[in-house]
Write a protein that holds these residues in place. Structure first.
Motif, PDB file in Angstrom:
ATOM      1  N   UNK A   1      57.527  53.798  45.479  1.00 31.94           N
ATOM      2  CA  UNK A   1      58.488  53.353  44.482  1.00 31.94           C
ATOM      3  C   UNK A   1      57.850  52.410  43.477  1.00 31.94           C
ATOM      4  N   UNK A   2      56.929  51.569  43.927  1.00 34.13           N
ATOM      5  CA  UNK A   2      56.287  50.615  43.030  1.00 34.13           C
ATOM      6  C   UNK A   2      54.965  51.180  42.532  1.00 34.13           C
ATOM      7  N   UNK A   3      54.438  50.668  41.405  1.00 34.51           N
ATOM      8  CA  UNK A   3      53.186  51.196  40.845  1.00 34.51           C
ATOM      9  C   UNK A   3      52.003  51.001  41.795  1.00 34.51           C
ATOM     10  N   UNK A   4      50.968  51.791  41.577  1.00 33.08           N
ATOM     11  CA  UNK A   4      49.766  51.668  42.402  1.00 33.08           C
ATOM     12  C   UNK A   4      49.071  50.346  42.142  1.00 33.08           C
ATOM     13  N   UNK A   5      49.101  49.891  40.889  1.00 35.99           N
ATOM     14  CA  UNK A   5      48.474  48.623  40.511  1.00 35.99           C
ATOM     15  C   UNK A   5      49.474  47.800  39.701  1.00 35.99           C
ATOM     16  N   UNK A   6      49.541  46.513  40.010  1.00 41.47           N
ATOM     17  CA  UNK A   6      50.421  45.593  39.285  1.00 41.47           C
ATOM     18  C   UNK A   6      49.582  44.409  38.828  1.00 41.47           C
ATOM     19  N   UNK A   7      49.660  44.074  37.566  1.00 39.52           N
ATOM     20  CA  UNK A   7      48.969  42.876  37.049  1.00 39.52           C
ATOM     21  C   UNK A   7      49.996  41.957  36.423  1.00 39.52           C
ATOM     22  N   UNK A   8      50.134  40.764  36.961  1.00 40.88           N
ATOM     23  CA  UNK A   8      51.097  39.792  36.449  1.00 40.88           C
ATOM     24  C   UNK A   8      50.824  38.442  37.070  1.00 40.88           C
ATOM     25  N   UNK A   9      51.196  37.392  36.347  1.00 42.52           N
ATOM     26  CA  UNK A   9      51.101  36.019  36.849  1.00 42.52           C
ATOM     27  C   UNK A   9      49.686  35.643  37.292  1.00 42.52           C
ATOM     28  N   UNK A  10      48.694  36.259  36.695  1.00 39.36           N
ATOM     29  CA  UNK A  10      47.313  35.883  36.968  1.00 39.36           C
ATOM     30  C   UNK A  10      46.669  36.555  38.154  1.00 39.36           C
ATOM     31  N   UNK A  11      47.382  37.505  38.797  1.00 43.30           N
ATOM     32  CA  UNK A  11      46.791  38.222  39.933  1.00 43.30           C
ATOM     33  C   UNK A  11      46.902  39.726  39.702  1.00 43.30           C
ATOM     34  N   UNK A  12      46.104  40.461  40.461  1.00 45.31           N
ATOM     35  CA  UNK A  12      46.153  41.920  40.443  1.00 45.31           C
ATOM     36  C   UNK A  12      46.529  42.399  41.841  1.00 45.31           C
ATOM     37  N   UNK A  13      47.542  43.243  41.920  1.00 40.17           N
ATOM     38  CA  UNK A  13      47.907  43.888  43.176  1.00 40.17           C
ATOM     39  C   UNK A  13      47.436  45.332  43.084  1.00 40.17           C
ATOM     40  N   UNK A  14      46.601  45.720  44.042  1.00 46.83           N
ATOM     41  CA  UNK A  14      45.976  47.043  43.995  1.00 46.83           C
ATOM     42  C   UNK A  14      45.796  47.553  45.419  1.00 46.83           C
ATOM     43  N   UNK A  15      45.394  48.821  45.588  1.00 45.35           N
ATOM     44  CA  UNK A  15      45.121  49.315  46.948  1.00 45.35           C
ATOM     45  C   UNK A  15      43.929  48.591  47.568  1.00 45.35           C
TER      46      UNK A  15
END
Length: 369
Positions: A1-15
């Protein structure tokens, strides 16, 4: 449901990637991580990290949740992990959880990642996010508040077993339509962590205060004013000291140690119980150790707490004493409290009896008068 990569608030969420393994081990083998996330392999090794990266995290995605690596946006180095676990996909209800490597703690990484994933989850249609924290995990509860999660209650024995014991968990919840920004706290922190007039100092109760608090609350004259008037075991006193921060953050109570400002030694205890947030009313209670009595420290402490309470928005304070407790009544009168009446048989007494209680009240204007 959520993207594979998220960039926000100074961090990167990735696999997660194979190169993340050393940092995964550093984070998941750390005693502080294991203290609050006990359901991990023990010991946590490179093999454990490899399994998580190649099997565990992909399985979380396959089950309808998410498992992100938290990475530095500039260097892409792993800072921790964060994920979603479905509680009820039909109702759009998910649990969010995270961990941070020791070297990255204290930098706002968990809060940044939680904000980023929460926003992405709501954008994807999630309606309710739940964050569970151990009652003793003050930093994680502060993350929840900073990210707009509200205190919803305590889930009894909801943790994974730790040393064969299941612990209570605090439930923090954010809904898709909640307003942006941090959650407003009913009881903010003390300025610079303390209140003082140079003679007496008050600070939040902590685990190290168990000895003087047990000695204080075991005194016969203090026991007589407990509800019920029964001498406490040590374990509840220790628990009270350990959970003082949690209860403060939840807006339930401000539990304080009273110190002699000159020596720094504990002289007594004081608690502000926020019993009626809807009306802005709180109850005030206090006790002093024998060696600190007769020096005006209790009156000073009550005055400091009252000034702080009214300064953060409370509208009324009240206190109750047994009719024969003249010393406590004098403290209240000196601090500006006014006697308001007698409640007959209000409190449980020994051997099934009931005890009357004198009620005193304080309004902001009473102090200036």
């Amino acid at each position: 449901m959520t993207p594979e990569t998220i960039e926000a608030y100074g961090v990167r969420l990735r696999p997660f990637r194979p190169a993340d393994a050393p940092e995964v081990v550093a984070g998941c083998a750390d005693p502080e991580t294991r203290r609050f996330i006990p359901a991990m392999p023990d010991p946590y090794t490179a093999r454990s990290a490899h399994w998580w990266i190649t099997e565990g995290a992909p399985a979380a995605w396959a089950a309808g949740g998410a498992a992100y690596a938290i990475a530095d946006r500039d260097t892409d180095r792993l800072l921790g992990g964060i994920g979603l676990t479905p509680i009820s996909e039909e109702r759009g209800h998910f649990e969010i959880g995270y961990w941070v490597v020791p070297a990255a703690r204290g930098r706002g990484v968990a809060a940044a990642a939680t904000r980023a994933l929460s926003a992405a989850a709501f954008a994807a249609g999630v309606g309710r996010l739940e964050l569970l924290t151990h009652e003793e995990n003050g930093p994680s509860q502060r993350v929840a508040l900073a990210c707009g999660y509200g205190h919803e209650g305590v889930r009894r024995a909801a943790s994974a077993p730790r040393d064969g014991v299941r612990h209570d968990m605090v439930a923090w919840v954010r809904l898709a339509h909640d307003p942006p920004g941090p959650t407003a706290r009913l009881l903010p922190d003390l300025p610079d962590g303390r209140l003082t007039d140079g003679v007496v100092t008050l600070r939040r109760l902590g685990p190290a205060d168990a000895d003087p608090m047990y000695r204080l609350h075991s005194r016969p004259e203090v026991v007589a004013n407990r509800v019920p008037p029964v001498a406490p075991d040590r374990a509840p006193i220790e628990r009270r000291c350990r959970l003082a921060e949690s209860r403060w953050l939840a807006g339930r109570s401000a539990d304080l140690a009273i110190l002699d400002a000159a020596t720094g030694t504990v002289a007594g205890g004081c608690a502000l119980i926020y019993d009626e947030p809807a009306t802005g009313q709180a109850m005030l209670g206090y006790s002093m150790l024998p060696e600190a009595r007769g020096r005006g420290l209790a009156t000073r402490a009550v005055g400091l707490v009252a000034g702080w309470a009214f300064g953060v928005g409370l509208a009324r304070l009240w206190a109750g004493t047994r009719p024969e407790n003249v010393a406590s009544q004098r403290v209240l009168a000196k601090a500006g409290f006014r006697r308001e009446g007698l409640l007959r048989g209000r409190l449980p007494g020994p051997d099934g009896t009931r005890i009357d209680s004198l009620i005193f009240g304080l309004l902001p204007g009473d102090r200036s008068g």
